[in-house]
Design a protein around this motif. Sequence first.
Motif, short mmCIF file in Angstrom:
data_model
loop_
_atom_site.label_atom_id
_atom_site.label_comp_id
_atom_site.label_asym_id
_atom_site.label_seq_id
_atom_site.Cartn_x
_atom_site.Cartn_y
_atom_site.Cartn_z
N LEU A 66 0.80 -1.36 -0.09
CA LEU A 66 0.02 -0.07 0.22
C LEU A 66 0.86 1.23 -0.07
CD1 LEU A 66 -3.06 0.37 0.14
CD2 LEU A 66 -2.77 0.58 2.52
N VAL A 67 0.54 2.27 -0.81
CA VAL A 67 1.32 3.44 -1.03
C VAL A 67 0.16 4.45 -1.15
CG1 VAL A 67 2.92 4.70 -2.39
CG2 VAL A 67 3.16 2.30 -1.84
N LYS A 68 0.34 5.56 -0.52
CA LYS A 68 -0.42 6.92 -0.41
C LYS A 68 0.17 7.92 -1.17
CE LYS A 68 -3.66 10.00 1.34
NZ LYS A 68 -3.89 10.44 0.33
N VAL A 69 -0.33 8.58 -2.23
CA VAL A 69 0.31 9.62 -2.75
C VAL A 69 -0.18 11.03 -2.16
CG1 VAL A 69 0.65 11.20 -4.92
CG2 VAL A 69 0.91 8.47 -4.81
N LEU A 70 0.73 11.89 -1.52
CA LEU A 70 0.10 13.19 -1.13
C LEU A 70 0.31 14.19 -2.05
CD1 LEU A 70 -1.15 14.60 1.41
CD2 LEU A 70 1.42 15.36 1.88
N HIS A 71 -0.81 14.96 -2.55
CA HIS A 71 -0.47 15.98 -3.58
C HIS A 71 -0.09 17.26 -3.26
CE1 HIS A 71 -2.91 13.67 -7.06
NE2 HIS A 71 -3.15 13.05 -5.97
N PRO A 73 -2.23 -4.08 6.74
CA PRO A 73 -1.58 -3.10 6.00
C PRO A 73 -2.00 -1.88 6.04
CG PRO A 73 -2.57 -4.84 4.63
CD PRO A 73 -2.78 -5.18 6.19
N MET A 74 -3.37 -1.64 6.32
CA MET A 74 -4.18 -0.44 6.16
C MET A 74 -3.52 0.51 7.25
SD MET A 74 -6.20 -0.87 3.77
CE MET A 74 -7.06 0.67 3.81
N ASN A 75 -2.83 0.06 8.06
CA ASN A 75 -2.04 0.85 9.16
C ASN A 75 -1.09 1.34 8.94
OD1 ASN A 75 -4.23 0.07 10.62
ND2 ASN A 75 -3.43 -1.20 11.96
N PHE A 76 -0.31 0.85 7.92
CA PHE A 76 0.98 1.04 7.50
C PHE A 76 1.13 1.55 6.06
CE2 PHE A 76 2.55 -0.66 11.37
CZ PHE A 76 1.98 -1.76 11.71
N PRO A 77 0.18 2.66 5.66
CA PRO A 77 0.57 2.92 4.07
C PRO A 77 1.91 3.82 4.17
CG PRO A 77 -1.26 4.08 5.01
CD PRO A 77 -0.77 3.25 6.03
N LEU A 78 2.72 3.64 3.26
CA LEU A 78 3.90 4.42 3.05
C LEU A 78 3.17 5.60 2.19
CD1 LEU A 78 6.48 2.11 1.50
CD2 LEU A 78 6.86 3.52 3.62
N VAL A 79 3.85 6.72 2.43
CA VAL A 79 3.20 8.14 1.91
C VAL A 79 4.27 8.70 1.06
CG1 VAL A 79 2.11 10.54 2.14
CG2 VAL A 79 1.72 8.67 3.96
N VAL A 80 4.09 8.68 -0.37
CA VAL A 80 4.75 9.32 -1.00
C VAL A 80 4.38 10.93 -1.41
CG1 VAL A 80 5.99 9.29 -3.55
CG2 VAL A 80 5.07 7.24 -2.35
N GLU A 81 5.24 11.94 -1.12
CA GLU A 81 4.66 13.05 -1.21
C GLU A 81 5.37 13.74 -2.70
OE1 GLU A 81 5.83 15.58 1.98
OE2 GLU A 81 4.54 14.67 3.53
N GLN A 82 4.37 14.32 -3.39
CA GLN A 82 4.99 14.85 -4.54
C GLN A 82 5.82 15.99 -4.58
OE1 GLN A 82 1.16 15.96 -6.41
NE2 GLN A 82 1.24 14.56 -7.96
N VAL A 83 6.87 16.11 -5.26
CA VAL A 83 8.06 16.89 -5.34
C VAL A 83 8.17 17.76 -6.71
CG1 VAL A 83 10.26 17.60 -5.26
CG2 VAL A 83 9.19 16.10 -3.41
N ARG A 84 8.01 18.96 -6.71
CA ARG A 84 8.11 19.70 -7.99
C ARG A 84 9.54 19.99 -8.53
NH1 ARG A 84 5.08 24.96 -8.10
NH2 ARG A 84 5.83 24.83 -5.94
N VAL A 85 9.98 19.76 -9.43
CA VAL A 85 11.10 20.27 -9.94
C VAL A 85 10.90 21.59 -11.07
CG1 VAL A 85 13.32 19.89 -11.47
CG2 VAL A 85 12.28 18.05 -9.76
N VAL A 86 11.50 22.65 -10.68
CA VAL A 86 11.23 23.70 -11.34
C VAL A 86 12.43 24.58 -11.97
CG1 VAL A 86 9.21 24.43 -9.98
CG2 VAL A 86 11.16 25.54 -9.43
N ASP A 87 12.28 25.21 -12.92
CA ASP A 87 13.57 26.04 -13.90
C ASP A 87 13.53 27.13 -13.08
OD1 ASP A 87 11.54 28.08 -14.71
OD2 ASP A 87 11.79 27.08 -16.58
N THR A 143 -0.68 -1.40 -4.53
CA THR A 143 -2.03 -0.18 -4.52
C THR A 143 -1.73 1.16 -4.19
OG1 THR A 143 -3.22 -2.07 -3.45
CG2 THR A 143 -4.26 0.03 -3.25
N VAL A 144 -1.82 1.84 -5.25
CA VAL A 144 -1.30 3.27 -5.12
C VAL A 144 -2.83 4.15 -4.80
CG1 VAL A 144 -0.29 5.31 -6.23
CG2 VAL A 144 0.32 2.98 -6.35
N ILE A 145 -3.01 4.71 -3.54
CA ILE A 145 -4.08 5.47 -3.41
C ILE A 145 -3.81 6.81 -3.83
CG2 ILE A 145 -5.74 6.31 -1.55
CD1 ILE A 145 -4.35 3.89 0.16
N ARG A 146 -4.41 7.21 -4.76
CA ARG A 146 -4.17 8.80 -5.37
C ARG A 146 -5.07 9.91 -4.90
NH1 ARG A 146 -0.01 7.92 -9.26
NH2 ARG A 146 -0.07 5.69 -9.88
#
Length: 465
Positions: free
Chosen positions: A193-198, A425-439, A462-465
């Motif tokens: 399980l992986v959650k994406v934080l926008h 697994p519901m208790n242990f989702p990894l959270v992926v935080e979006q990172v922006r690369v800008v010029d 399972t990616v929770i978006r």
Amino acid sequence: GAEPAGPPAGAPAFPQLRSLNLSGNRLQELGPGLARSAPQLQALLLSGNRLRVLPGGLLPPAGTAGGPFPLLSRLEAADNEVVELGADIAALPALKSLDVANNQLRELPAALADCPRLKEANFRGNQLKDKRLEKMVNGCQTKAILEYLRAGGRGKGKAESAREEARKKKREKQQKDGGDEEQDELEEASKLLVKVLHISENPAPLVVKVSPGIKDVRPFIVCCVLKGVNLKAGNALKRFLSVQTKLHEDICEKRTAATIATHDLQLIKGPLIYDVQPPDELKIMPLGRKEIKAKDLLRQLQLEAEEQRKQKKRQNVSGLHKYLQLLDGKDNYPCLVDTEGIVISFPPITNSEKTKIRKETRDLFLEVTSDTSLQICKDVMDTLILKIAELNRFTLENKEDSGSDNRSDALCGPVNLNPTQNVQPMNFPLVVEQVRVVDADGNLKVLYPSKTDLTTASSLLTVIR
């Protein structure tokens, strides 16, 4: 016959050759000399010849040191007389695009599914024995064709049969105790399980600014934040580091395609700048060493490598050498610098002791850079996140086990479908935080993970978006 006199033994004749077009000749075969002469080759165009076997003699015999063509991503051999596409095609680690249209192939090797990067393949105009495959070749996307081959031509990919297996277990369990909750849990648990934080939901997202000078040095960078990693237990940290080493060897092609750096998020002060600095100004405290200028560090590494080579110690010394070569002839070196001006990463050589990961680290800042392509950075990052998710679960499932390290190989195999019951697994989702690369002007260059990232691993994740 004897080879013509050329450069000294061991030195490639065409070290810089990237693209070679031999189309429209009468070539019947090619020998392994090409792999030795042009190690940097990225595109080889052989259409309209009389080749009968591919890759055939192009590859040196198995067991020869240094894999052939580490960078070859495009191989075109349409309109030849190819009757055999060898399983050794999978020995080309960077192969992205393969064209063998209008040949005389009767079957396609399952090994095509083992080509780690293959995205586009054209097999049209071959009279294949497997009629369903022939239809697919004319109408389906490459991904579907490879899935079919991977399953041995039975129309079911590994991922599919793994899911089927999970469903079967679930049905049996249901008949036994009729408990719906547990059964849903099993279904979920068979995936990671992986959650994406926008960016929009993140009160303090990290940003990486890219300075203009980087485009001539090492133009591509992809970053993200990964929270909720458990490195405390047993050998978790050791396994985490060995996964990185393995990825550097395989998917990063000994760091020639891309380089990974992992940092402790707590020790990073943003915004970060992906910058260039001259070798005698760039200062870094490399992992396990004192602060040093980049120029002196490279000289030091070079001397150590020479020294070890003299003593004929293990082979991995030349590995160091390879990385040093990647910076040859550059007036400036790439570096990732924090808001205080401290260099936290100097790819492809090392990252900094300052942001080093420890057993207590829970939140990571992940960085992948490349001088080849943005897509390679994303592919490597996808794989890195998947592997960390697998490690995390392995650690959870083996709570009591401070275990021995020889289990790390198991992580690369299929994911265990029958996790121990106390894992929710519901208790242990990894959270992926979006990172922006800008010029430099703040315009977005890359956002990771975007909707299209992390999809290749969807059968395992399972990616929770």
